[in-house]
Design a protein around this motif. Structure first.
Motif, PDB file in Angstrom:
ATOM      1  N   LEU A  76      30.750  42.486  15.275  1.00  0.00           N
ATOM      2  CA  LEU A  76      30.690  41.647  14.081  1.00  0.00           C
ATOM      3  C   LEU A  76      29.520  42.048  13.189  1.00  0.00           C
ATOM      4  O   LEU A  76      29.634  42.057  11.950  1.00  0.00           O
ATOM      5  CB  LEU A  76      30.572  40.179  14.495  1.00  0.00           C
ATOM      6  CG  LEU A  76      31.842  39.577  15.139  1.00  0.00           C
ATOM      7  CD1 LEU A  76      31.529  38.232  15.768  1.00  0.00           C
ATOM      8  CD2 LEU A  76      32.964  39.445  14.108  1.00  0.00           C
ATOM      9  N   GLU A  77      28.391  42.395  13.788  1.00  0.00           N
ATOM     10  CA  GLU A  77      27.238  42.823  12.985  1.00  0.00           C
ATOM     11  C   GLU A  77      27.538  44.139  12.269  1.00  0.00           C
ATOM     12  O   GLU A  77      27.163  44.326  11.096  1.00  0.00           O
ATOM     13  CB  GLU A  77      26.013  42.964  13.881  1.00  0.00           C
ATOM     14  CG  GLU A  77      25.443  41.639  14.346  1.00  0.00           C
ATOM     15  CD  GLU A  77      24.271  41.795  15.299  1.00  0.00           C
ATOM     16  OE1 GLU A  77      23.489  40.843  15.441  1.00  0.00           O
ATOM     17  OE2 GLU A  77      24.161  42.880  15.910  1.00  0.00           O
ATOM     18  N   ARG A  78      28.211  45.066  12.975  1.00  0.00           N
ATOM     19  CA  ARG A  78      28.573  46.334  12.325  1.00  0.00           C
ATOM     20  C   ARG A  78      29.542  46.078  11.180  1.00  0.00           C
ATOM     21  O   ARG A  78      29.432  46.688  10.113  1.00  0.00           O
ATOM     22  CB  ARG A  78      29.207  47.273  13.352  1.00  0.00           C
ATOM     23  CG  ARG A  78      29.531  48.672  12.835  1.00  0.00           C
ATOM     24  CD  ARG A  78      28.264  49.496  12.623  1.00  0.00           C
ATOM     25  NE  ARG A  78      27.581  49.664  13.890  1.00  0.00           N
ATOM     26  CZ  ARG A  78      27.857  50.614  14.785  1.00  0.00           C
ATOM     27  NH1 ARG A  78      28.811  51.481  14.510  1.00  0.00           N
ATOM     28  NH2 ARG A  78      27.180  50.696  15.897  1.00  0.00           N
ATOM     29  N   LEU A  79      30.497  45.179  11.389  1.00  0.00           N
ATOM     30  CA  LEU A  79      31.469  44.847  10.355  1.00  0.00           C
ATOM     31  C   LEU A  79      30.773  44.196   9.156  1.00  0.00           C
ATOM     32  O   LEU A  79      31.073  44.511   7.990  1.00  0.00           O
ATOM     33  CB  LEU A  79      32.528  43.908  10.935  1.00  0.00           C
ATOM     34  CG  LEU A  79      33.729  43.566  10.067  1.00  0.00           C
ATOM     35  CD1 LEU A  79      34.467  44.823   9.616  1.00  0.00           C
ATOM     36  CD2 LEU A  79      34.688  42.654  10.840  1.00  0.00           C
ATOM     37  N   ALA A  80      29.829  43.305   9.405  1.00  0.00           N
ATOM     38  CA  ALA A  80      29.099  42.645   8.315  1.00  0.00           C
ATOM     39  C   ALA A  80      28.311  43.654   7.485  1.00  0.00           C
ATOM     40  O   ALA A  80      28.174  43.497   6.254  1.00  0.00           O
ATOM     41  CB  ALA A  80      28.164  41.592   8.894  1.00  0.00           C
ATOM     42  N   ALA A  81      27.809  44.673   8.133  1.00  0.00           N
ATOM     43  CA  ALA A  81      27.029  45.682   7.404  1.00  0.00           C
ATOM     44  C   ALA A  81      27.918  46.544   6.514  1.00  0.00           C
ATOM     45  O   ALA A  81      27.437  47.136   5.529  1.00  0.00           O
ATOM     46  CB  ALA A  81      26.269  46.550   8.394  1.00  0.00           C
ATOM     47  N   LEU A  82      29.196  46.653   6.833  1.00  0.00           N
ATOM     48  CA  LEU A  82      30.099  47.526   6.075  1.00  0.00           C
ATOM     49  C   LEU A  82      30.895  46.791   5.003  1.00  0.00           C
ATOM     50  O   LEU A  82      31.384  47.417   4.044  1.00  0.00           O
ATOM     51  CB  LEU A  82      31.070  48.222   7.038  1.00  0.00           C
ATOM     52  CG  LEU A  82      30.459  49.221   8.034  1.00  0.00           C
ATOM     53  CD1 LEU A  82      31.510  49.702   9.021  1.00  0.00           C
ATOM     54  CD2 LEU A  82      29.854  50.417   7.299  1.00  0.00           C
ATOM     55  N   LEU A  83      31.078  45.491   5.147  1.00  0.00           N
ATOM     56  CA  LEU A  83      31.890  44.738   4.189  1.00  0.00           C
ATOM     57  C   LEU A  83      31.141  44.569   2.867  1.00  0.00           C
ATOM     58  O   LEU A  83      29.904  44.407   2.844  1.00  0.00           O
ATOM     59  CB  LEU A  83      32.238  43.362   4.758  1.00  0.00           C
ATOM     60  CG  LEU A  83      33.313  43.346   5.854  1.00  0.00           C
ATOM     61  CD1 LEU A  83      33.380  41.996   6.536  1.00  0.00           C
ATOM     62  CD2 LEU A  83      34.674  43.729   5.274  1.00  0.00           C
ATOM     63  N   PRO A  84      31.879  44.600   1.747  1.00  0.00           N
ATOM     64  CA  PRO A  84      31.218  44.466   0.432  1.00  0.00           C
ATOM     65  C   PRO A  84      30.650  43.055   0.246  1.00  0.00           C
ATOM     66  O   PRO A  84      31.248  42.076   0.699  1.00  0.00           O
ATOM     67  CB  PRO A  84      32.359  44.739  -0.555  1.00  0.00           C
ATOM     68  CG  PRO A  84      33.604  44.463   0.199  1.00  0.00           C
ATOM     69  CD  PRO A  84      33.311  44.813   1.625  1.00  0.00           C
ATOM     70  N   PRO A  85      29.495  42.939  -0.440  1.00  0.00           N
ATOM     71  CA  PRO A  85      28.894  41.623  -0.667  1.00  0.00           C
ATOM     72  C   PRO A  85      29.852  40.707  -1.434  1.00  0.00           C
ATOM     73  O   PRO A  85      30.567  41.139  -2.329  1.00  0.00           O
ATOM     74  CB  PRO A  85      27.645  41.934  -1.500  1.00  0.00           C
ATOM     75  CG  PRO A  85      27.352  43.375  -1.215  1.00  0.00           C
ATOM     76  CD  PRO A  85      28.685  44.037  -0.993  1.00  0.00           C
ATOM     77  N   GLY A  86      29.872  39.451  -1.042  1.00  0.00           N
ATOM     78  CA  GLY A  86      30.683  38.470  -1.733  1.00  0.00           C
ATOM     79  C   GLY A  86      32.129  38.413  -1.315  1.00  0.00           C
ATOM     80  O   GLY A  86      32.885  37.564  -1.810  1.00  0.00           O
ATOM     81  N   SER A  87      32.554  39.292  -0.394  1.00  0.00           N
ATOM     82  CA  SER A  87      33.956  39.287   0.020  1.00  0.00           C
ATOM     83  C   SER A  87      34.236  38.124   0.962  1.00  0.00           C
ATOM     84  O   SER A  87      33.349  37.637   1.677  1.00  0.00           O
ATOM     85  CB  SER A  87      34.317  40.607   0.700  1.00  0.00           C
ATOM     86  OG  SER A  87      33.669  40.707   1.952  1.00  0.00           O
ATOM     87  N   ALA A  88      35.481  37.657   0.923  1.00  0.00           N
ATOM     88  CA  ALA A  88      35.873  36.546   1.801  1.00  0.00           C
ATOM     89  C   ALA A  88      35.736  36.934   3.259  1.00  0.00           C
ATOM     90  O   ALA A  88      35.363  36.111   4.113  1.00  0.00           O
ATOM     91  CB  ALA A  88      37.302  36.131   1.485  1.00  0.00           C
ATOM     92  N   ARG A  89      36.040  38.207   3.574  1.00  0.00           N
ATOM     93  CA  ARG A  89      35.934  38.661   4.962  1.00  0.00           C
ATOM     94  C   ARG A  89      34.490  38.584   5.443  1.00  0.00           C
ATOM     95  O   ARG A  89      34.221  38.190   6.579  1.00  0.00           O
ATOM     96  CB  ARG A  89      36.455  40.093   5.083  1.00  0.00           C
ATOM     97  CG  ARG A  89      37.970  40.214   5.083  1.00  0.00           C
ATOM     98  CD  ARG A  89      38.371  41.638   5.385  1.00  0.00           C
ATOM     99  NE  ARG A  89      39.806  41.773   5.591  1.00  0.00           N
ATOM    100  CZ  ARG A  89      40.399  42.904   5.989  1.00  0.00           C
ATOM    101  NH1 ARG A  89      39.660  43.992   6.215  1.00  0.00           N
ATOM    102  NH2 ARG A  89      41.695  42.952   6.162  1.00  0.00           N
TER     103      ARG A  89
END
Length: 493
Positions: free
Chosen positions: A464-477
């Motif tokens: 989850l931390e790796r995913l959070a680092a890759l997701l664009p800021p402000g995205s619902a995901r």
């Protein structure tokens, strides 16, 4: 110099004479008599094995559950009541005990006069002790095992002095099917019960049991022919075999005839056709077949297994889909992981660990063969002789090729999630670990997202931390991932 056989003379007088012979021979002093040849040779074997004539009792080799286990599986178990009637009834009033040993000389059963049993306990002539010559010296049971014939040992003919007050007669029992030594039957008692007819009596009892074993084998042969004779076909030469590999039935003109023997570990040696010889396990025996050069091979069939996820496991073959029990799915999984095949003991170990029972596994495999077909699940060793396809193999293959997304989609869930089988559990954990490692190594958002929402990764903080680092800021995901992370971190506190 005259031999000193036990005969019709007074048993006590005979014992006194044998005591003098025993002392003279062991001390090297001259004597008018010498031991019988069978006794003298037994003394020599016993002394070479370093048995002490002044020693104590035989060792306790088995007791408790181990003794119960030996009895439960021993071929002579069904005939213990028959031997009791034959030997103890015939010796009525003679104050004797009947003893049955296995081929190693372990006493498995002892029945007879209660007073004699108490005396026997005092000298360790008891169930669970071992009476082979090499551990307790000359005695009727051990010497019968060593010589292969009926033996009577009286008083000081026993090498160990502890047993000079005893007389005994024993005869080996052989399996008429294989010739294997099964054990001995014995009559023992105090000196006064010695009689020259005792060896003939125990020999008759042994032959009676061997006759019963022969009748039982004949009945099993008949049942095998009636139940499985339809498997024999002129198109596919073969033979029905007993559990020991003896030919029970074959077709006219076959290279094998009734009574011939086949090495079950190397059946091709009997046919001369290694590539075309097939051995299938049947209820109560085996079917040996020799396929022609142009005949269809079993491997042309295709078996599809569904083993991953929460849905019931399935097997599809010949256009039919079978819903599998967990036990059958475990067996197929383990065999799929070992294409070279496994014997019953190894399969039981992989399925159930040290508590695995090969007998139980054989029964389950037999039932599974009834579902899928004997040509699909082969025996000796157990193996799948088909073109095999499974969701497990496809997911594994995708991972091996680096196709992480494909592997995630193919893996509908854990391998047999309800299984506690050691081999299944190890494979399940390894697949999960490999998939997690691949997802983390590739840093693909969609793969991380899918893994984070699977059973394996729903609480994996690192993913989850790796995913959070890759997701664009402000995205619902990202918001959902951070919310889940916060919740998991709070639970760990």
């Amino acid at each position: 110099m005259r031999q000193s056989p036990p005969g019709s003379a007074d048993p006590l007088e005979q014992a006194r004479m044998l005591e003098r012979v025993h002392g003279a021979v062991l001390s090297g002093e001259p004597t008018r008599h010498r031991p019988r040849a069978v006794v003298f040779e037994s003394w020599r074997r016993s002394l070479r094995a370093r048995v002490d004539p002044d020693g104590g009792c035989p060792p306790v080799s088995v007791d408790g559950r181990a003794l119960d286990g030996l009895r439960d599986t021993h071929p002579l178990r069904p005939w213990v009541p028959l031997l009791q009637r034959t030997l103890l009834d015939a010796a009525d009033g003679a104050a004797q005990i009947m003893i049955i040993t296995d081929a190693a000389g372990n006493i498995l059963w002892r029945h007879g006069d209660p007073h004699v049993c108490r005396d026997a306990d005092r000298v360790c002539l008891a169930e669970g002790t071992r009476w082979a010559e090499e551990v307790i010296g000359t005695n009727a049971m051990g010497t019968a095992l060593a010589t292969g014939g009926p033996v009577q040992i009286h008083s000081a003919e026993h090498l160990v002095r502890t047993y000079h007050s005893w007389t005994c007669a024993a005869c080996p029992v052989h399996d008429p099917e294989t010739g294997a030594l099964l054990g001995t039957v014995d009559l023992s008692g105090p000196l006064r019960t010695m009689h020259p007819a005792l060896p003939a009596l125990v020999a008759a009892a042994a032959r009676l049991v061997e006759g019963e074993l022969r009748l039982r084998a004949a009945e099993q042969d008949r049942a095998l022919r009636e139940r499985s004779g339809h498997h024999l076909s002129s198109a596919v030469p073969g033979a029905l075999l007993s559990p020991s590999g003896r030919v029970v039935q074959s077709l006219p003109g076959s290279a094998l005839s009734a009574g011939d023997r086949v090495d079950l570990d190397d059946p091709a040696a009997a046919t001369g056709s290694p590539d075309r010889t097939e051995l299938d396990e049947l209820p109560g025996g085996y079917l040996l077949r020799v396929r022609g050069p142009g005949s269809a091979r079993h491997g042309a069939r295709r078996l599809e297994l569904g083993l991953l996820g929460e849905n019931p496991p399935t097997a599809r073959i010949g256009g039919r889909t079978h819903r599998l029990s967990l036990r059958h799915a475990e067996i197929l999984t383990v065999l799929a992981l070992h294409p070279g095949g496994l014997d019953a003991r190894h399969l039981a170990l992989l399925l159930h660990g040290e508590r695995g029972n090969p007998v139980t596994v054989r029964a389950e495999v037999h039932r599974l063969r009834g579902v899928l077909g004997a040509d699909v699940l082969r025996t000796r060793p157990y193996r799948l002789q088909v073109e095999l396809d499974s969701d497990l193999a496809r997911a594994r293959g995708a991972l091996d090729r680096g196709q992480v997304g494909t592997a995630l989609r193919l893996r509908a869930g854990d391998l047999l999630p309800d299984s506690e089988s050691p081999a299944v559990r190890d494979e399940r954990d390894e697949l999960r670990a490999c998939l997690r490692s691949a997802v983390l190594d590739h840093d693909v958002v969609q793969d991380l997202w899918e893994f984070a929402h699977s059973t394996a990764g729903h609480a994996d903080i690192e993913v989850l931390e790796r995913l959070a680092a890759l997701l664009p800021p402000g995205s619902a995901r990202l918001a959902r991932v951070r919310s889940k992370l916060d919740r998991l971190v709070d639970e760990d506190r």
